[in-house]
Scaffold this motif. Structure first.
Motif, PDB file in Angstrom:
ATOM      1  N   THR A   1       9.973  -3.047 -11.306  1.00  0.00           N
ATOM      2  CA  THR A   1      10.025  -1.683 -10.758  1.00  0.00           C
ATOM      3  C   THR A   1       8.863  -1.442  -9.796  1.00  0.00           C
ATOM      4  OG1 THR A   1      11.152  -0.850 -12.731  1.00  0.00           O
ATOM      5  CG2 THR A   1       9.990   0.771 -11.374  1.00  0.00           C
ATOM      6  N   ALA A   2       7.671  -1.854 -10.187  1.00  0.00           N
ATOM      7  CA  ALA A   2       6.500  -1.685  -9.318  1.00  0.00           C
ATOM      8  C   ALA A   2       6.648  -2.514  -8.048  1.00  0.00           C
ATOM      9  CB  ALA A   2       5.227  -2.068 -10.065  1.00  0.00           C
ATOM     10  N   GLY A   3       7.174  -3.727  -8.173  1.00  0.00           N
ATOM     11  CA  GLY A   3       7.383  -4.582  -7.003  1.00  0.00           C
ATOM     12  C   GLY A   3       8.415  -4.013  -6.051  1.00  0.00           C
ATOM     13  N   GLU A   4       9.488  -3.476  -6.593  1.00  0.00           N
ATOM     14  CA  GLU A   4      10.517  -2.875  -5.741  1.00  0.00           C
ATOM     15  C   GLU A   4       9.983  -1.646  -5.012  1.00  0.00           C
ATOM     16  OE1 GLU A   4      13.669  -2.352  -8.575  1.00  0.00           O
ATOM     17  OE2 GLU A   4      14.490  -4.360  -8.163  1.00  0.00           O
ATOM     18  N   ARG A   5       9.138  -0.879  -5.684  1.00  0.00           N
ATOM     19  CA  ARG A   5       8.528   0.279  -5.032  1.00  0.00           C
ATOM     20  C   ARG A   5       7.626  -0.173  -3.881  1.00  0.00           C
ATOM     21  NH1 ARG A   5       6.171   5.183  -8.214  1.00  0.00           N
ATOM     22  NH2 ARG A   5       6.857   6.624  -6.641  1.00  0.00           N
ATOM     23  N   ALA A   6       6.810  -1.205  -4.129  1.00  0.00           N
ATOM     24  CA  ALA A   6       5.937  -1.741  -3.077  1.00  0.00           C
ATOM     25  C   ALA A   6       6.767  -2.265  -1.915  1.00  0.00           C
ATOM     26  CB  ALA A   6       5.041  -2.845  -3.642  1.00  0.00           C
ATOM     27  N   LEU A   7       7.842  -2.955  -2.233  1.00  0.00           N
ATOM     28  CA  LEU A   7       8.721  -3.495  -1.201  1.00  0.00           C
ATOM     29  C   LEU A   7       9.322  -2.372  -0.365  1.00  0.00           C
ATOM     30  CD1 LEU A   7       9.680  -6.264  -0.289  1.00  0.00           C
ATOM     31  CD2 LEU A   7      11.591  -6.046  -1.879  1.00  0.00           C
ATOM     32  N   GLY A   8       9.709  -1.275  -1.002  1.00  0.00           N
ATOM     33  CA  GLY A   8      10.249  -0.129  -0.272  1.00  0.00           C
ATOM     34  C   GLY A   8       9.232   0.467   0.694  1.00  0.00           C
ATOM     35  N   SER A   9       8.001   0.628   0.239  1.00  0.00           N
ATOM     36  CA  SER A   9       6.949   1.163   1.117  1.00  0.00           C
ATOM     37  C   SER A   9       6.670   0.210   2.274  1.00  0.00           C
ATOM     38  CB  SER A   9       5.658   1.384   0.323  1.00  0.00           C
ATOM     39  OG  SER A   9       5.829   2.383  -0.643  1.00  0.00           O
ATOM     40  N   LEU A  10       6.641  -1.079   1.979  1.00  0.00           N
ATOM     41  CA  LEU A  10       6.400  -2.070   3.028  1.00  0.00           C
ATOM     42  C   LEU A  10       7.525  -2.053   4.063  1.00  0.00           C
ATOM     43  CD1 LEU A  10       5.099  -4.965   0.783  1.00  0.00           C
ATOM     44  CD2 LEU A  10       3.796  -3.855   2.625  1.00  0.00           C
ATOM     45  N   ARG A  11       8.752  -1.928   3.608  1.00  0.00           N
ATOM     46  CA  ARG A  11       9.883  -1.887   4.548  1.00  0.00           C
ATOM     47  C   ARG A  11       9.865  -0.623   5.404  1.00  0.00           C
ATOM     48  NH1 ARG A  11      14.074  -4.678   0.489  1.00  0.00           N
ATOM     49  NH2 ARG A  11      13.662  -6.833   1.125  1.00  0.00           N
ATOM     50  N   GLN A  12       9.441   0.492   4.820  1.00  0.00           N
ATOM     51  CA  GLN A  12       9.311   1.720   5.618  1.00  0.00           C
ATOM     52  C   GLN A  12       8.242   1.533   6.690  1.00  0.00           C
ATOM     53  OE1 GLN A  12       8.648   4.466   2.321  1.00  0.00           O
ATOM     54  NE2 GLN A  12      10.585   5.481   2.827  1.00  0.00           N
ATOM     55  N   ALA A  13       7.120   0.930   6.313  1.00  0.00           N
ATOM     56  CA  ALA A  13       6.060   0.665   7.295  1.00  0.00           C
ATOM     57  C   ALA A  13       6.571  -0.285   8.371  1.00  0.00           C
ATOM     58  CB  ALA A  13       4.829   0.074   6.601  1.00  0.00           C
ATOM     59  N   GLN A  14       7.330  -1.292   7.966  1.00  0.00           N
ATOM     60  CA  GLN A  14       7.898  -2.262   8.908  1.00  0.00           C
ATOM     61  C   GLN A  14       8.795  -1.554   9.926  1.00  0.00           C
ATOM     62  OE1 GLN A  14      10.952  -4.929   7.304  1.00  0.00           O
ATOM     63  NE2 GLN A  14       9.858  -6.657   8.225  1.00  0.00           N
ATOM     64  N   ASN A  15       9.644  -0.660   9.458  1.00  0.00           N
ATOM     65  CA  ASN A  15      10.538   0.085  10.360  1.00  0.00           C
ATOM     66  C   ASN A  15       9.749   0.983  11.309  1.00  0.00           C
ATOM     67  OD1 ASN A  15      12.831  -1.052   9.239  1.00  0.00           O
ATOM     68  ND2 ASN A  15      13.134   0.605   7.788  1.00  0.00           N
ATOM     69  N   ASP A  16       8.739   1.669  10.772  1.00  0.00           N
ATOM     70  CA  ASP A  16       7.917   2.540  11.614  1.00  0.00           C
ATOM     71  C   ASP A  16       7.180   1.736  12.682  1.00  0.00           C
ATOM     72  OD1 ASP A  16       8.644   4.778  10.123  1.00  0.00           O
ATOM     73  OD2 ASP A  16       6.903   4.615   8.804  1.00  0.00           O
ATOM     74  N   LEU A  17       6.666   0.577  12.305  1.00  0.00           N
ATOM     75  CA  LEU A  17       5.936  -0.256  13.267  1.00  0.00           C
ATOM     76  C   LEU A  17       6.873  -0.793  14.346  1.00  0.00           C
ATOM     77  CD1 LEU A  17       3.602  -2.119  10.769  1.00  0.00           C
ATOM     78  CD2 LEU A  17       2.869  -0.536  12.587  1.00  0.00           C
ATOM     79  N   ALA A  18       8.089  -1.141  13.965  1.00  0.00           N
ATOM     80  CA  ALA A  18       9.057  -1.613  14.961  1.00  0.00           C
ATOM     81  C   ALA A  18       9.383  -0.495  15.947  1.00  0.00           C
ATOM     82  CB  ALA A  18      10.327  -2.111  14.273  1.00  0.00           C
ATOM     83  N   SER A  19       9.544   0.702  15.434  1.00  0.00           N
ATOM     84  CA  SER A  19       9.828   1.842  16.295  1.00  0.00           C
ATOM     85  C   SER A  19       8.632   2.144  17.198  1.00  0.00           C
ATOM     86  CB  SER A  19      10.173   3.063  15.438  1.00  0.00           C
ATOM     87  OG  SER A  19      10.446   4.177  16.240  1.00  0.00           O
ATOM     88  N   ALA A  20       7.440   2.121  16.631  1.00  0.00           N
ATOM     89  CA  ALA A  20       6.224   2.376  17.418  1.00  0.00           C
ATOM     90  C   ALA A  20       6.066   1.325  18.509  1.00  0.00           C
ATOM     91  CB  ALA A  20       4.996   2.386  16.507  1.00  0.00           C
ATOM     92  N   ARG A  21       6.398   0.090  18.205  1.00  0.00           N
ATOM     93  CA  ARG A  21       6.313  -0.980  19.195  1.00  0.00           C
ATOM     94  C   ARG A  21       7.229  -0.682  20.380  1.00  0.00           C
ATOM     95  NH1 ARG A  21       9.310  -5.516  20.383  1.00  0.00           N
ATOM     96  NH2 ARG A  21       8.145  -7.167  21.409  1.00  0.00           N
ATOM     97  N   GLY A  22       8.453  -0.284  20.092  1.00  0.00           N
ATOM     98  CA  GLY A  22       9.402   0.039  21.151  1.00  0.00           C
ATOM     99  C   GLY A  22       8.920   1.187  22.018  1.00  0.00           C
ATOM    100  N   PHE A  23       8.428   2.253  21.372  1.00  0.00           N
ATOM    101  CA  PHE A  23       7.897   3.380  22.138  1.00  0.00           C
ATOM    102  C   PHE A  23       6.636   2.976  22.893  1.00  0.00           C
ATOM    103  CE2 PHE A  23      10.328   6.119  19.068  1.00  0.00           C
ATOM    104  CZ  PHE A  23      11.170   6.670  20.015  1.00  0.00           C
TER     105      PHE A  23
END
Length: 135
Positions: free
Chosen positions: A11-33
């Motif tokens: 459960t803790a690992g899945e939560r960490a993975l979710g936060s990491l994936r959100q950061a990954q998506n935000d960084l990809a979007s920021a890169r494009g902008f």
């Protein structure tokens, strides 16, 4: 006892993975902008880029906290297994992110560095979760 500890670690690992994936998506979007901003995107593009960078920073901080929790839960499981998470490298990726952003190309470089660290963290957490699910 082991089953409960493994469930808590997963459960803790899945939560960490979710936060990491959100950061990954935000960084990809920021890169494009950021690329659009370097090409003369204007005020709106610049604002969108900084909004995504703020989102990424918040998600990286959440990921850092979630990784600490995951590490703690893994210690409970590691009494029975050889699974370990050394998050020392991952704990620093949010610290440097917004230190003195001066030029657009520096921002792009920092976005790329952060994306690389987030990608590595995701890979590592996914590997540990796979091992935990085999227990």
């Amino acid at each position: 006892m082991l089953e409960q500890e493994v469930r808590e670690a997963i459960t803790a690992g899945e939560r960490a993975l979710g936060s990491l994936r959100q950061a990954q998506n935000d960084l990809a979007s920021a890169r494009g902008f950021g690329i659009a901003d370097m090409l003369g995107g204007g005020l709106i593009i610049g604002l969108l880029k900084h909004s995504r960078l703020n989102d990424a920073s918040a998600h990286m901080e959440a990921a850092r906290n979630d990784l600490r929790r995951f590490q703690k839960e893994l210690k409970d499981v590691s009494v029975y297994t050889e699974l370990h998470l050394n998050i020392g490298d991952f704990l620093t990726f949010a610290d440097f992110f917004f230190d003195g952003l001066i030029a657009d190309y520096m921002v792009q470089s920092r976005i790329a560095d952060a994306r690389s660290q987030v990608d590595q963290a995701i890979s590592h957490v996914e590997h540990i979760l796979t091992d935990l699910r085999r227990i």
